[in-house]
Design a protein around this motif. Sequence first.
Motif, mmCIF file in Angstrom:
data_model
loop_
_atom_site.group_PDB
_atom_site.id
_atom_site.type_symbol
_atom_site.label_atom_id
_atom_site.label_comp_id
_atom_site.label_asym_id
_atom_site.label_seq_id
_atom_site.Cartn_x
_atom_site.Cartn_y
_atom_site.Cartn_z
ATOM 1 N N ALA A 146 0.839 -1.199 0.000
ATOM 2 C CA ALA A 146 0.000 0.000 0.000
ATOM 3 C C ALA A 146 0.873 1.247 0.000
ATOM 4 O O ALA A 146 1.924 1.281 0.635
ATOM 5 C CB ALA A 146 -0.909 0.003 1.219
ATOM 6 N N PRO A 147 0.458 2.272 -0.730
ATOM 7 C CA PRO A 147 1.252 3.507 -0.743
ATOM 8 C C PRO A 147 1.279 4.126 0.655
ATOM 9 O O PRO A 147 0.303 4.072 1.385
ATOM 10 C CB PRO A 147 0.529 4.408 -1.734
ATOM 11 N N GLU A 148 2.441 4.637 0.989
ATOM 12 C CA GLU A 148 2.598 5.290 2.293
ATOM 13 C C GLU A 148 1.822 6.595 2.275
ATOM 14 O O GLU A 148 1.802 7.305 1.267
ATOM 15 C CB GLU A 148 4.079 5.573 2.558
ATOM 16 N N PRO A 149 1.186 6.940 3.392
ATOM 17 C CA PRO A 149 0.491 8.232 3.423
ATOM 18 C C PRO A 149 1.504 9.354 3.267
ATOM 19 O O PRO A 149 2.604 9.302 3.820
ATOM 20 C CB PRO A 149 -0.172 8.266 4.795
#
Length: 158
Positions: A146-149
Amino acid sequence: MVETSLDALGPVDFLIVEFPEGQSTFSGEMAEELVRLTDSGTIRLIDAVILAKDHQGGIEAMELSDVGDLGALQTLEAELAELLAEEDIVNLAAAMDPGSIAGVLVYENLWAAPFASAARRAGGQLIANGRIPVQAIIASIDADEAPEPRDTPETPGG
């Protein structure tokens, strides 16, 4: 069941495959795969039981020999040790939903027997084992991918 020296025994596991009410089928692809695993020497089937749990929590246990047409499983049924006791059945059925049907398999991991024997000869003993549910592995991989915030830059004066 073929006689096996305890020194040569591989790890023994069990699994329960549950089917919702009205959706049980123990023949077909599942049975063929079990036969393939035994024929290839990957596992040795020690016991197989079919459990039915009614809506009041009552449990009915059937050995494969109690079932009608076994299809591909017929070749395995004759070699079963019928190892599970009544107390085992009650404990296994506790994991089931009311109204469901489940197949319980107890099997030796033949692929691991040489390693297990070598460990025992070296003075070792298995003190724990476990399984990681596939769903947990998928969730972990998804979380890693998942993309990092993104950090949002602070507004000056805020």
